[in-house]
Scaffold this active site. Structure first.
Site, PDB file in Angstrom:
ATOM      1  N   HIS A 364     -10.776  25.001  24.540  1.00 54.08           N
ATOM      2  CA  HIS A 364     -11.047  23.786  23.764  1.00 54.08           C
ATOM      3  C   HIS A 364     -11.841  22.741  24.525  1.00 54.08           C
ATOM      4  CE1 HIS A 364      -8.176  24.772  20.451  1.00 54.08           C
ATOM      5  NE2 HIS A 364      -7.566  25.414  21.427  1.00 54.08           N
ATOM      6  N   LYS A 555      -9.721   8.602  16.543  1.00 56.18           N
ATOM      7  CA  LYS A 555      -9.569   9.749  17.442  1.00 56.18           C
ATOM      8  C   LYS A 555      -9.061   9.210  18.769  1.00 56.18           C
ATOM      9  CE  LYS A 555     -14.057  10.546  16.759  1.00 56.18           C
ATOM     10  NZ  LYS A 555     -14.339  11.951  16.513  1.00 56.18           N
ATOM     11  N   ARG A 556      -8.664  10.102  19.686  1.00 60.03           N
ATOM     12  CA  ARG A 556      -8.269   9.625  21.003  1.00 60.03           C
ATOM     13  C   ARG A 556      -9.391   8.778  21.611  1.00 60.03           C
ATOM     14  NH1 ARG A 556      -3.349  11.570  23.233  1.00 60.03           N
ATOM     15  NH2 ARG A 556      -3.988  10.386  25.069  1.00 60.03           N
ATOM     16  N   LYS A 667     -12.465  16.577   8.039  1.00 55.96           N
ATOM     17  CA  LYS A 667     -11.580  15.896   7.085  1.00 55.96           C
ATOM     18  C   LYS A 667     -12.338  14.805   6.327  1.00 55.96           C
ATOM     19  CE  LYS A 667      -7.925  16.936  10.317  1.00 55.96           C
ATOM     20  NZ  LYS A 667      -7.193  16.490  11.513  1.00 55.96           N
TER      21      LYS A 667
HETATM   22  C1  26Q Z   1      -3.784  19.258  30.541  1.00 53.90           C
HETATM   23  C2  26Q Z   1      -3.174  19.196  31.770  1.00 53.90           C
HETATM   24  C3  26Q Z   1      -2.210  18.250  32.038  1.00 53.90           C
HETATM   25  C4  26Q Z   1      -1.853  17.350  31.038  1.00 53.90           C
HETATM   26  C5  26Q Z   1      -2.462  17.412  29.807  1.00 53.90           C
HETATM   27  C6  26Q Z   1      -3.427  18.362  29.551  1.00 53.90           C
HETATM   28  C7  26Q Z   1      -4.084  18.417  28.221  1.00 53.90           C
HETATM   29  C8  26Q Z   1      -3.417  18.051  27.073  1.00 53.90           C
HETATM   30  C9  26Q Z   1      -4.050  18.079  25.840  1.00 53.90           C
HETATM   31  C10 26Q Z   1      -5.393  18.819  28.098  1.00 53.90           C
HETATM   32  C11 26Q Z   1      -6.031  18.849  26.869  1.00 53.90           C
HETATM   33  C12 26Q Z   1      -5.358  18.471  25.725  1.00 53.90           C
HETATM   34  C13 26Q Z   1      -5.971  18.443  24.385  1.00 53.90           C
HETATM   35  C14 26Q Z   1      -7.221  18.758  24.133  1.00 53.90           C
HETATM   36  C15 26Q Z   1      -7.790  18.658  22.794  1.00 53.90           C
HETATM   37  O1  26Q Z   1      -7.183  18.139  21.872  1.00 53.90           O
HETATM   38  N1  26Q Z   1      -9.010  19.171  22.601  1.00 53.90           N
HETATM   39  C16 26Q Z   1      -9.679  19.121  21.313  1.00 53.90           C
HETATM   40  O2  26Q Z   1      -9.382  20.317  20.613  1.00 53.90           O
HETATM   41  C17 26Q Z   1      -9.865  20.265  19.279  1.00 53.90           C
HETATM   42  C18 26Q Z   1      -9.414  21.535  18.583  1.00 53.90           C
HETATM   43  O3  26Q Z   1     -10.160  22.625  19.034  1.00 53.90           O
HETATM   44  C19 26Q Z   1     -11.369  20.099  19.245  1.00 53.90           C
HETATM   45  O4  26Q Z   1     -11.762  19.925  17.914  1.00 53.90           O
HETATM   46  C20 26Q Z   1     -11.795  18.884  20.081  1.00 53.90           C
HETATM   47  O5  26Q Z   1     -13.198  18.853  20.171  1.00 53.90           O
HETATM   48  C21 26Q Z   1     -11.180  18.968  21.463  1.00 53.90           C
HETATM   49  O6  26Q Z   1     -11.471  17.801  22.203  1.00 53.90           O
END
Ligand code: 26Q
Length: 820
Positions: A364, A555-556, A667
């Site tokens: 991702h 979004k974030r 969406k």
């Molecule tokens: C990793 C290590 C330690 C702590 C947290 C994390 C962590 C947590 C959440 C790393 C990444 C995430 C989330 C990532 C995320 O939401 N990515 C998004 O995924 C979507 C679904 O595929 C995409 O549409 C977005 O583009 C992408 O940013």
């Protein structure tokens, strides 16, 4: 076969009412006179859960009897949101329940607002997992979600004078009526200790046993997730951590009461909180403990389930697909090897065939800092046997490469599971890639970039492995439930087939040319905007004009998503309005929502900047209703469901090449908003489908961003020749928006000037110019509506049902039971 109990038919409001009353009295334990709104909600949820449970039993039986392949979706995050409307709508009980509650003097509309969001995720990745579970139920895939039952989901965001404050999320305080606790389904999870050879005669050098120093228990909690029409109800199984021994009685008896409970507290910490980070920040040991915890429990569980049905594990790849949602569950690779080799005594090669045959991995992100890697020393200490297995895989791979004549040290380095350069770290992306038969990106652009960047060497070695599965969203939650007015209009126009087969919504396209239809479509958008204006007034005490353009970025908060670019442009626009208040401005309401990771200081500064600019502009009588800026606190799924139906313009403005896909973009398009965006992630595919005339594309493209960075991008020169930007940056820098603390944003602005990695300044002019085109086009309200209808009509491909069918075909090797 034991017969199942009977429940009232979907149309029987009288019996539904009796059922709610019975739950209120017998399960919630309240009489009518003393029941609170929340009691009514919980009683209603229990009735709905009964319906779910019946479909669920049937689904489970069907999977077993049909010897169907099961899909296990392993994810650290499931961003489910609320479940009441979802379950009622998918079981087609909504109207019945509404009528039953009305007879009881209760309002479903009011009660459903009391349900807390299950916010067991950060953002896109977690919400995708939730959409996938629902879609697997809708297209007939036997799906199981596996994750962690966090006591505290993503923090609640509050503002103190525009500064983000994180408050703990307490979604379980009043109980969770949807889940079934399975105290009997518990697995031991080990940590630490040593890996040793188990006596033997030395003929099997790889027969090893792991003697963990500590063990915790993983206890299962199941939530049924209904697919469309309740055809199939799948299972979300979340693990909660307990100590193996809840209390040390000897310690207690010595008078050390806290010490007696220490193990329990330590164990429970594993499932206590979701990591509130959507990309960077890493290294915490607790994170690895969480990852291993749910991976091991899930694998033990699925192996047991398989062996309940089949004699051995040789056919596991035919009967079980294990999908890794990013690298977070990548320890599944060494853990499955360990379970097969050490615990089930399979030969190493056979274990590898099974592991690779079952596992697939979804990536991702391309951002190098977001790719997980753990110090070898940490894994060695926490999971000694897994480190051994990873080292063996690493050595085997290196040997095979050398045997194939690959000697180039740089190539070998790029392929290695263990990064020797950076203080010896395990590259989880490589472990996941190597242990998988398929690796997928989440949009066409992202999958191509995977091949060219992070996994370039691996892709050259295994050219068949990377495939693309463009993300999708479930049309049930993201149109039918969140936008009932539009859903009804669509159904009146083309029938209701679109709900189960979103590509059918294409039939709406000709209605774009029908002026009476456009009028109704516009009236619905207007009604949704009035509703959102009500929410804004209630939350912020600010009145906004529903006739203005609602321009939304939710979004974030992240530098690469460029909320910064949006607010800079808004501040520049405000200056222009102030200079020429009587020009023909298109009134806008700019709406922001999103959380920043607690430790992400730049993101938090951007939030404060948006709030400061908002306060200044909103109180400027010269600007008036020409521009209003709103930051809605505590953005979450249930708030998205209110905002998206009311949007005219969808902001998807990430630095090209950095947003893997985006799903909010889909969406908005489905709900008839036009997109302003860069050619990034799935925006590229949205543009292809809605057509160039119905989307606003601007800015550098992915390859230009890379080129520009390589050449050494000079923000100063760009700022110097962009007067509106220059002036805005100067204003912010000297405290025009922060008179109480004029230097507040100096570091933020200086950072931008000094090192604009995300190309905010590079894209500013193109963005501002495109926004003026948007203004002009919005003036022609009827034509805007025509284009909005075409967005809705052409968004059908972005259904997560389509995505799931893609995974089923390309990755899991299954034919879904239902649908096309
Ligand atoms: C990793 C290590 C330690 C702590 C947290 C994390 C962590 C947590 C959440 C790393 C990444 C995430 C989330 C990532 C995320 O939401 N990515 C998004 O995924 C979507 C679904 O595929 C995409 O549409 C977005 O583009 C992408 O940013």
């Amino acid at each position: 076969m034991t017969p199942l109990p009977e429940l009232p038919a979907a149309s029987d409001a009288a019996r539904f009412k009796d059922a709610i009353l019975a739950k209120l009295t017998l399960t919630v334990g309240k009489d009518l006179a003393h029941a609170t709104k929340r009691d009514w909600l919980i009683a209603t949820a229990y009735v709905v859960r009964d319906h779910l449970a019946l479909h669920w039993m049937e689904s489970t039986r069907r999977i077993y009897d049909g010897e169907e392949k099961r899909v296990y979706y392993l994810s650290m995050e499931f961003l489910i949101g609320r479940l009441l409307t979802d379950a009622l709508s998918n079981l087609e009980l909504y109207e019945t329940c509404d009528a039953a509650l009305a007879e009881l003097g209760q309002s479903l509309d009011e009660l459903k607002e009391l349900e807390p969001d299950a916010a067991l995720g950060n953002g896109g990745l977690g919400r995708l997992a939730a959409c996938f579970l629902e879609s697997m139920g809708s297209v007939g895939v036997a799906g199981f979600g596996y994750g962690i039952r966090y006591d505290h989901g993503l923090f609640r965001q509050a503002f103190d004078d525009g500064v983000q404050i994180e408050m703990p999320d307490d979604w379980l305080t009043f109980g969770n009526p949807w889940e079934f606790e399975r105290a009997e389904v518990a697995y031991e999870i080990g940590y630490g200790g040593v890996a040793a050879s188990d006596g033997g005669d030395g003929s099997e050098p790889r027969r090893r046993v792991w003697r963990p120093a500590r063990r915790v228990l993983a206890v299962a909690y199941d939530t049924p997730i209904a697919g469309w029409r309740g055809e199939r109800v799948n299972t979300l199984r979340l693990w909660s951590a307990r100590a193996a021994d809840p209390m040390r009685l000897d310690t207690f008896n010595r008078g050390d009461y806290l010490g007696a409970l220490a193990d329990e507290a330590d164990a429970r910490s594993i499932s206590s909180v979701l990591y509130p980070d959507d990309s960077t920040e890493k290294g915490q040991e607790l994170r690895v403990r969480q990852e291993y915890f749910f991976v091991s429990a899930s694998l033990q569980d699925l192996i047991r389930r398989h062996l309940d049905q089949y004699p051995d594990l040789a056919n596991l790849p035919e009967k079980a697909a294990i999908q890794l949602n990013d690298t977070h569950p990548a320890l599944a690779v060494p853990e499955l090897m360990r379970l097969l080799v050490d615990e089930r005594e399979l030969a190493w090669e056979e274990a590898w065939r099974i592991t690779q045959g079952c596992i697939a991995y979804t990536n991702h992100t391309l951002m190098p800092e977001a790719l997980e890697s753990w110090p070898v020393a940490l894994i060695e200490r926490l999971l000694p046997r897994h480190m051994e297995i990873i080292s063996l895989l690493h050595a085997e791979q290196m040997q095979a490469l050398k045997a194939d004549g690959i000697k180039d040290a740089a190539v070998l380095d790029d392929l290695a599971l263990i990064d020797q350069a950076n203080g010896r770290r395990v590259r989880m992306g490589h472990v996941a890639f190597f242990g998988s038969h398929r690796v997928n990106g989440v949009s066409a652009l992202h999958s191509e970039l995977l091949k060219e960047t992070v996994f370039k060497a691996l892709h050259q070695r295994y050219p068949e492995r990377i495939v693309n599965e463009t993300n999708g969203i479930t049309p049930r939650r993201w149109l039918k439930q969140c936008n009932p007015r539009l859903a009804t209009l669509v159904t009146e126009a083309i029938g209701d087939r679109w709900i189960g087969d979103l590509e059918h919504i294409e039939a709406l396209a000709p209605f774009a040319e029908d002026s009476a239809f456009r009028e109704r479509f516009a009236a619905i958008k207007r009604a949704n905007k009035e509703a959102l204006a009500g929410v804004i007034e209630e939350i912020l005490g600010l009145r906004v004009d529903p006739a203005a353009m609602f321009d939304v970025q939710i979004k974030r908060i992240h530098e690469y998503k460029r909320q910064f670019l949006n607010i800079l442009e808004a501040a520049a626009l405000a200056a222009e309005i102030r200079a020429r208040p009587n020009a023909d401005w298109t009134p806008r309401v700019k709406i922001f929502g999103g959380k920043a990771a607690a430790s992400y200081h730049v993101a938090k500064a951007i939030i404060k900047l948006i709030n400061d600019v908002a306060r200044t502009i909103n109180s400027d009588p010269v600007i008036g209703d020409r521009l209003k800026i709103v930051f809605l606190p505590n953005y979450r799924v249930s708030l998205a469901e209110k905002i998206i139906p009311a949007a005219d313009l969808s902001e998807q403005i990430s630095t090209a090449g950095m947003e893997a896909s985006g799903t909010g973009n889909m969406k908005f398009a489905l709900n008839g908003a036009l997109t302003i965006g860069t050619l990034d992630g799935a925006n590229v595919e949205i543009k292809e489908r809605v057509g160039d005339d119905n989307i606003f594309i601007f800015g550098l493209e992915a390859d230009e961003v890379l080129q520009s960075r390589r050449k050494g991008y000079d923000a100063k020169a760009v700022i110097a020749r962009t007067p509106a930007l220059k002036q805005t940056l100067e204003e912010i820098r000297r405290g025009v928006f922060s008179p109480d603390d004029p230097g507040r944003f100096k570091p933020l602005i200086d950072g931008l000037i000094d090192h604009d990695y995300f190309m905010v300044t590079a894209d500013f002019a193109a963005y501002a110019e495109t926004q003026r085109v948007v203004d002009r086009d919005f003036h022609d309200a009827d034509d805007w509506t025509r284009r909005a209808v075409l967005n809705t009509a052409n968004a059908g491909w972005f259904s997560s049902d389509r995505t799931i069918r893609g995974y089923a075909r390309d990755i899991w090797g299954i034919e879904p039971v239902q649908g096309s």
